[in-house]
Design a protein around this motif. Structure first.
Motif, PDB file in Angstrom:
ATOM      1  N   ASP A 188      38.081 -24.470 -31.824  1.00 13.92           N
ATOM      2  CA  ASP A 188      37.966 -23.274 -30.996  1.00 13.92           C
ATOM      3  C   ASP A 188      36.682 -23.389 -30.189  1.00 13.92           C
ATOM      4  OD1 ASP A 188      40.313 -22.007 -31.926  1.00 13.92           O
ATOM      5  OD2 ASP A 188      39.250 -21.205 -33.662  1.00 13.92           O
ATOM      6  N   PHE A 189      36.761 -23.032 -28.919  1.00 10.13           N
ATOM      7  CA  PHE A 189      35.610 -23.181 -28.030  1.00 10.13           C
ATOM      8  C   PHE A 189      35.520 -21.934 -27.163  1.00 10.13           C
ATOM      9  CE2 PHE A 189      33.381 -25.334 -24.363  1.00 10.13           C
ATOM     10  CZ  PHE A 189      32.227 -25.638 -25.068  1.00 10.13           C
ATOM     11  N   ALA A 190      34.317 -21.375 -27.014  1.00 10.98           N
ATOM     12  CA  ALA A 190      34.186 -20.106 -26.307  1.00 10.98           C
ATOM     13  C   ALA A 190      32.875 -20.051 -25.543  1.00 10.98           C
ATOM     14  CB  ALA A 190      34.275 -18.944 -27.293  1.00 10.98           C
ATOM     15  N   ILE A 212      37.182 -27.331 -18.627  1.00 10.07           N
ATOM     16  CA  ILE A 212      36.347 -28.204 -19.453  1.00 10.07           C
ATOM     17  C   ILE A 212      36.869 -29.638 -19.426  1.00 10.07           C
ATOM     18  CG2 ILE A 212      35.687 -26.287 -20.965  1.00 10.07           C
ATOM     19  CD1 ILE A 212      37.516 -27.477 -23.117  1.00 10.07           C
ATOM     20  N   ASP A 213      35.953 -30.579 -19.430  1.00  8.59           N
ATOM     21  CA  ASP A 213      36.270 -32.004 -19.474  1.00  8.59           C
ATOM     22  C   ASP A 213      35.221 -32.685 -20.346  1.00  8.59           C
ATOM     23  OD1 ASP A 213      36.917 -34.655 -19.110  1.00  8.59           O
ATOM     24  OD2 ASP A 213      36.971 -34.569 -16.921  1.00  8.59           O
ATOM     25  N   LEU A 230      39.050 -22.598 -20.647  1.00  7.92           N
ATOM     26  CA  LEU A 230      38.659 -21.284 -21.170  1.00  7.92           C
ATOM     27  C   LEU A 230      39.148 -20.178 -20.240  1.00  7.92           C
ATOM     28  CD1 LEU A 230      36.803 -23.314 -22.663  1.00  7.92           C
ATOM     29  CD2 LEU A 230      34.992 -21.610 -22.558  1.00  7.92           C
ATOM     30  N   PHE A 231      39.921 -19.255 -20.814  1.00  9.45           N
ATOM     31  CA  PHE A 231      40.412 -18.096 -20.097  1.00  9.45           C
ATOM     32  C   PHE A 231      39.799 -16.837 -20.690  1.00  9.45           C
ATOM     33  CE2 PHE A 231      43.585 -21.275 -19.146  1.00  9.45           C
ATOM     34  CZ  PHE A 231      43.963 -21.002 -17.836  1.00  9.45           C
ATOM     35  N   TYR A 239      35.326 -15.871 -22.984  1.00  7.58           N
ATOM     36  CA  TYR A 239      36.243 -16.903 -22.508  1.00  7.58           C
ATOM     37  C   TYR A 239      36.556 -17.841 -23.662  1.00  7.58           C
ATOM     38  CZ  TYR A 239      35.424 -15.231 -17.785  1.00  7.58           C
ATOM     39  OH  TYR A 239      35.373 -14.445 -16.656  1.00  7.58           O
ATOM     40  N   MET A 240      37.839 -18.074 -23.910  1.00  7.85           N
ATOM     41  CA  MET A 240      38.260 -18.820 -25.089  1.00  7.85           C
ATOM     42  C   MET A 240      39.177 -19.974 -24.707  1.00  7.85           C
ATOM     43  SD  MET A 240      39.016 -15.569 -27.612  1.00  7.85           S
ATOM     44  CE  MET A 240      39.247 -16.658 -29.024  1.00  7.85           C
ATOM     45  N   GLY A 241      38.988 -21.103 -25.393  1.00 10.30           N
ATOM     46  CA  GLY A 241      39.828 -22.261 -25.172  1.00 10.30           C
ATOM     47  C   GLY A 241      39.776 -23.187 -26.366  1.00 10.30           C
ATOM     48  N   LYS A 242      40.110 -24.459 -26.158  1.00  6.38           N
ATOM     49  CA  LYS A 242      40.106 -25.466 -27.213  1.00  6.38           C
ATOM     50  C   LYS A 242      39.341 -26.692 -26.746  1.00  6.38           C
ATOM     51  CE  LYS A 242      42.891 -23.308 -30.152  1.00  6.38           C
ATOM     52  NZ  LYS A 242      42.496 -22.922 -31.524  1.00  6.38           N
TER      53      LYS A 242
END
Length: 285
Positions: A188-190, A212-213, A230-231, A239-242
């Motif tokens: 999990d990435f934020a 993200i890259d 991240l949205f 903002y949350m993503g993977k």
């Protein structure tokens, strides 16, 4: 397990916390045990016959995101104040100007004598430029102010977790990575995004997108599969993503910020000719 837990789940920040005690009076309460004993006291200062104690899981006030907890003690009775109305304002005193930083409102935790919030410090202090924290609190209708100089330092690991930049829309933004415990996995990435409205106001920015890259510069600048950009999450305000990390070591998380119209405000694609974006976070584990 730490005694105090606030409702930040899956790195979700919001203004919803555990409810406070049924006692709504601003009365001092005597607590035999410190509910923040598992945290680090970053500073303690006195004013108005009160002592203000600020705690964190971190070892210092750090450039980037800081989750902070504090208590206010009545020195005369040697007891802690419960259910006070509390606000704060961090201010950076520079040689030619003053400015604040993104920060939350102050909320009560499940212990009515413990208050919490977050700040995002954009820069460290030094011998000539420094941060001050002002805390305003109201007890039984009486309002008090307490101000103390605090030492904000660069992260202990030296890694970049906050970006302050001018977008192509001539707006200054603050983009901060949320704390995480990276693993060889899809994590999990934020992040949190703010804009500088003026020197003292940094409202949150909603409904943008953070591309993200992740790359390993020391390993041929290879990337990883199964990342998700991240949205904005309306319920949490972050903002949350993977983030996919395929091995331990140093990673540069290259970023691009996209607005609601699909325009890239800052950051570049990674190509053979361009190995790094001008907008990035860093992780090493």
């Amino acid at each position: 397990m730490k005694i105090i837990k606030i409702l930040f789940t899956a790195l979700i920040l919001s203004t919803t916390f555990f409810s406070c005690s049924d006692n709504d009076n601003d009365d001092p309460i005597v607590i035999s045990e410190n509910p923040l004993e598992d945290y680090n006291m970053l500073t303690s200062f006195t004013a108005n016959n009160h002592s203000v104690e600020i705690y964190s899981e971190q070892q210092q006030f750090t450039v980037g995101y800081n989750e902070l907890f504090f208590r206010i003690k009545d020195d005369a009775s040697d007891s802690y104040i419960s259910n006070a109305e509390v606000s704060w304002k961090p201010v950076m005193h520079m040689t030619s100007m003053m400015h604040s930083c993104p920060n939350s409102t102050v909320s009560k935790t499940n212990d009515a004598s413990v208050y919490t919030g977050y700040t995002v410090f954009q820069m460290p202090g030094n011998a000539d430029e420094y941060w001050e924290m002002t805390i305003e609190y109201t007890i039984e209708g009486q309002t008090y102010n307490a101000t103390e100089r605090i030492e904000v330092r660069t992260p202990l690991d030296g890694k970049k977790t906050v970006n302050v930049f001018m977008g192509s829309d001539d707006t200054r933004y603050v983009l901060a990575m949320m704390p995480m415990n990276p693993e060889v996995a899809v994590n999990d990435f934020a992040a949190m995004l703010f804009k500088m409205e003026n020197m003292m106001s940094f409202p949150a920015v909603e409904n943008y997108k953070v591309h993200i890259d992740p790359r390993m510069p020391g390993m041929g600048n290879h990337s990883s599969p199964n990342n998700k950009d991240l949205f904005f999450n309306t319920s949490s305000g972050i903002y949350m993503g993977k983030l996919s990390l395929t091995m331990t070591g140093y990673w540069k998380i290259n970023l691009k910020l996209e607005n609601e119209s699909g325009e890239i405000l800052k950051g570049e694609d990674i190509t053979e000719e361009n190995e790094s974006s001008s907008l990035f976070f860093e992780i090493e584990f």
